[in-house]
Design an enzyme around this catalytic site. Structure first.
Site, PDB file in Angstrom:
ATOM      1  CB  SER A   1      -0.907  -0.019   1.226  1.00  0.00           C
ATOM      2  OG  SER A   1      -1.896   0.976   1.101  1.00  0.00           O
ATOM      3  CD  GLU A   2      -1.051   3.946  -3.066  1.00  0.00           C
ATOM      4  OE1 GLU A   2      -1.059   2.706  -2.901  1.00  0.00           O
ATOM      5  OE2 GLU A   2      -1.912   4.544  -3.739  1.00  0.00           O
ATOM      6  CG  ASN A   3      -1.369   4.096   3.053  1.00  0.00           C
ATOM      7  OD1 ASN A   3      -1.292   3.096   2.345  1.00  0.00           O
ATOM      8  ND2 ASN A   3      -2.165   4.176   4.098  1.00  0.00           N
ATOM      9  N   GLY A   4       2.308   3.168   2.954  1.00  0.00           N
ATOM     10  CA  GLY A   4       3.392   2.729   3.808  1.00  0.00           C
ATOM     11  C   GLY A   4       3.436   1.325   4.354  1.00  0.00           C
TER      12      GLY A   4
ATOM     13  CB  SER B   1       5.985   3.975   0.439  1.00  0.00           C
ATOM     14  OG  SER B   1       4.962   3.228  -0.169  1.00  0.00           O
TER      15      SER B   1
END
Lengths: 238, 217, 217, 238
Positions: free
Chosen positions: B45-48, B87
């Site tokens: 997930s690109e938010n981390g 990320s």
């Protein structure tokens, strides 16, 4: 030296027209108490730097600032979750500079880390490349983005020790560690304040030298109730 | 089965054990529910985080754990969390094996438009442009036609592009289309359709190989 | 007291409570032993920590804890560790208040040479060039003369530079010299010397203010 | 998928002329067992990328590679601690590309993170700036450095879980996390291998997707004895 102060004191330094970074991502890892105080103070014409807009639907966290019309300019990667931001932008009341998310965070890291800018492939052939400098490196072209800095950063961590060292939790770190390095004055809202030594050196996500003020926010249990309500009310949790 | 679930189920068939996959909001995220038993994909997930698990119960929901759509998540054993800077090093650096993203339009050159409709809808690109530029394989999930019946699979995208020449596979409610250097190759069609139906419903020219399979979901 | 200890002691007087300081190998590192009681400086080590403590006992030595010179260290309560990428964001980003470095030569323009003697000694710059470019204040610790008696405080550096116009303060066994836009200002001299002695021992021109203090260590 | 193998297997992929990154800093955080195997294998003409040379005096960790004359080219920030490197360099037997340390690590991060290069003020007015592209950003000039990648990275962490997630300890992470992202094949030497779940998600320093092979090295206690001897023998510990 990091001072431990209350939220109202912490946002008192923020004046009209200033550039303010606010950490977090759709509510998670946002300094919710500091944002509430910033809204209560009503200071306007802010140049806001935030990775995305409000929690979907608007009016939560940074979404309170748009609803209160305190933002004149926004550097971000996404506003689609906040109907108020979209409305103000389409009406021409708000200037928005859209950045690919990876470019956005890297620009902040450059600002804090003393680098001259970001060289990225992202956005080539799209309108975000228009008018932007292209730098050739080893036969390949990259877009150049300038560093981002701010007058103030409002960030959120899980715990802070009395020196100001911050420990993050879960995925709530997101933009916070980078913003901590890139602003002249940094306020960190934390769930709890602990004695020096409680946070092990290798679990410090942001060293205290970056933190000017520490504010005790809602504790973890209070936040759990707040987010449970938010998620249930918006149909994202059964 | 509705079109969205149909697409999500077909996309899940693209996943292989050990693949690092980033799923966009909507149909792509739903595809995670249909991954075949025994196929362990690693969701980023690109938010981390890496190692996204199923949705939590109310008791397990954690205010510090959500996906890039703001939804509460769990982390699987062996998961890792990190900040956005890391990320996007993962994403831009070519360490994501596949991304599945929605789109407004895709075209014969593998171009994709999914971030704005000028003057009308301007959500922003979020992490999408980085995923398109960085992921090793780009799978696009979209309905074949817009609500006016207009094909979203275009000769040339009309909307502002998100990336140029990056799409590898297009999965719609009508077809599975591979993007090749020669153009779009029709690989599979939905059970109730003929090849002619799909060709007629598609603005882009389709290359028709000797055999076109039927989508089984 | 030997020259090295004299210089280290004088440098320690520059430290103020709460300053973030990076100390080079040798005399600079030794200056940490002479910080006045009650002055808490925060020592950064470019290999990855803030909050360097005193040397460990043999029992407390830890194979995962050493400074940038390879020496075993301890960490104080409230210390933080991080990787090199973050460490140099701290350094380059202007978050180190002062660095103290050794040098082969410094000159009237605030230039410094401390990384190579062509064809003879080529250690490399290590983290020195980043510290010189990034630290808010640069203090140089060096013996006034080389072993042939030649002044290291030059009108113009002869050796390859490490950085241009960055030096703020020069501390030697003979003098404390401030680098200003007008040139080098002689601020303090060693107890046994006269101003004339220091001027004679210095290749660079020195600006002589009304009062020149005596170094007390 | 990360495989758990022994040190000899792990270095078998390294062939003459390859570019190899080795993590660590003057011995600390270096994959000492993997280096020993690389020396035993004797593969030559390596292009080595390592932030500094041997522990002072030479012959320790990466210093064993120079002593065994396996390095043809070196990208580094400092060789002064290794008399053998200095000797080979001055004799013209070894090509050395010197980088300021902050530039060195950032080049590796760019290599791993898909960025086009580093823009830095460091080195302006010095000979490292000679012949290097200068990029003007907002009226200020920066030096451009290209990204660094490698065929293989040999790194060191404290613990690894069976999936390959790595946890670092103390300051021994240094160049390891960056190198883990920048090589085609990454081997991590660890003090211990633990079950999946033992390393909490927020304590993972390098996610398992970067780690191709995990090798059990000496344990923490063995390393403590080894470093105590090293430090005592070289007069750095009483």
């Amino acid at each position: 030296m990091t001072e431990i102060i209350d939220a109202e004191q912490a946002v008192r330094n923020i004046r009209e027209g200033m550039t303010v970074m606010i950490g977090g991502f759709l509510g998670v890892g946002e300094p919710l108490l500091l944002i509430d105080e910033l809204v209560a103070g009503g200071v306007g014409k802010l140049s806001l730097i935030a990775v995305v807009g409000s929690y979907p639907g608007g009016g939560f966290g940074v979404g309170k600032l748009s609803r209160n019309r305190q933002i004149a300019r926004l550097v971000t990667s996404h506003i689609g979750t906040d109907p108020e931001l979209v409305r103000q932008y389409l009406a021409g009341d708000l200037e928005v500079e859209f950045n690919p998310m990876g470019t956005f965070i890297e620009r902040i890291r450059c600002g804090g880390g003393g680098l001259g800018g970001v060289l990225t492939r992202t956005g080539f052939g799209t309108e975000v490349a228009a008018g932007r400098a292209r730098i050739e490196v080893e036969g390949e072209e990259f877009l150049l983005y300038t560093p981002l800095k701010a007058d103030v950063a409002l960030i959120k961590a899980h715990r802070g020790d009395r020196l100001g060292n911050l420990e993050y939790r879960g995925i709530a770190l997101n933009s916070n560690p980078a913003m901590a390095m890139a602003a002249a004055y940094v306020v960190a809202e934390v769930d709890e304040i602990v004695d020096v030594g409680v946070i092990a050196p290798r679990h410090v996500g942001t060293p205290h030298i970056f933190v000017d003020a520490l504010v005790r926010g809602r504790d973890h249990q209070e936040r759990k109730l707040e987010f449970t309500d938010l998620w249930v009310d918006s149909g994202r949790l059964q | 089965m509705d079109a969205r679930e149909f697409i999500a189920r077909r996309i899940a068939q693209e996943f292989r054990c050990g693949m690092v996959v980033n799923l966009g909001i909507g149909i792509p995220t739903a595809s995670a529910n249909h991954v075949p038993h025994g196929v362990d994909v690693i969701l980023q997930s690109e938010n981390g985080c890496l190692g996204l698990g199923p949705r939590p119960s109310r008791a397990a929901a954690d205010p510090d754990l959500a996906n890039a759509g703001g939804e509460p998540i769990t982390l699987l054993p062996g998961a890792a969390t990190f900040d956005l800077a890391t990320s996007f090093c993962i994403i831009r650096g070519g360490h994501v094996d596949a991304t599945v993203l929605g789109a407004l339009e895709v075209d014969s050159q593998g171009n994709i438009a999914n971030w704005k409709i000028p003057g009308k809808r301007v959500p922003g690109m979020g992490g999408g442009m980085d995923l398109l530029a960085g992921a090793r394989k780009v799978i696009v999930a979209l309905q074949h036609a817009d609500k006016d019946g207009d094909s979203k699979i275009r000769k040339h995208c009309r909307l502002p592009l998100s990336a140029v020449g990056v799409v590898d596979l297009i999965v719609t409610d009508k077809a599975v289309i591979e993007v090749t250097a020669e153009g779009l190759v029709l690989r599979e069609i939905a059970p109730e359709l003929t090849v002619a139906d799909v060709v007629a419903a598609t603005d882009a020219d389709l290359i028709l190989p000797a055999t076109v399979a039927t989508i089984h979901v």
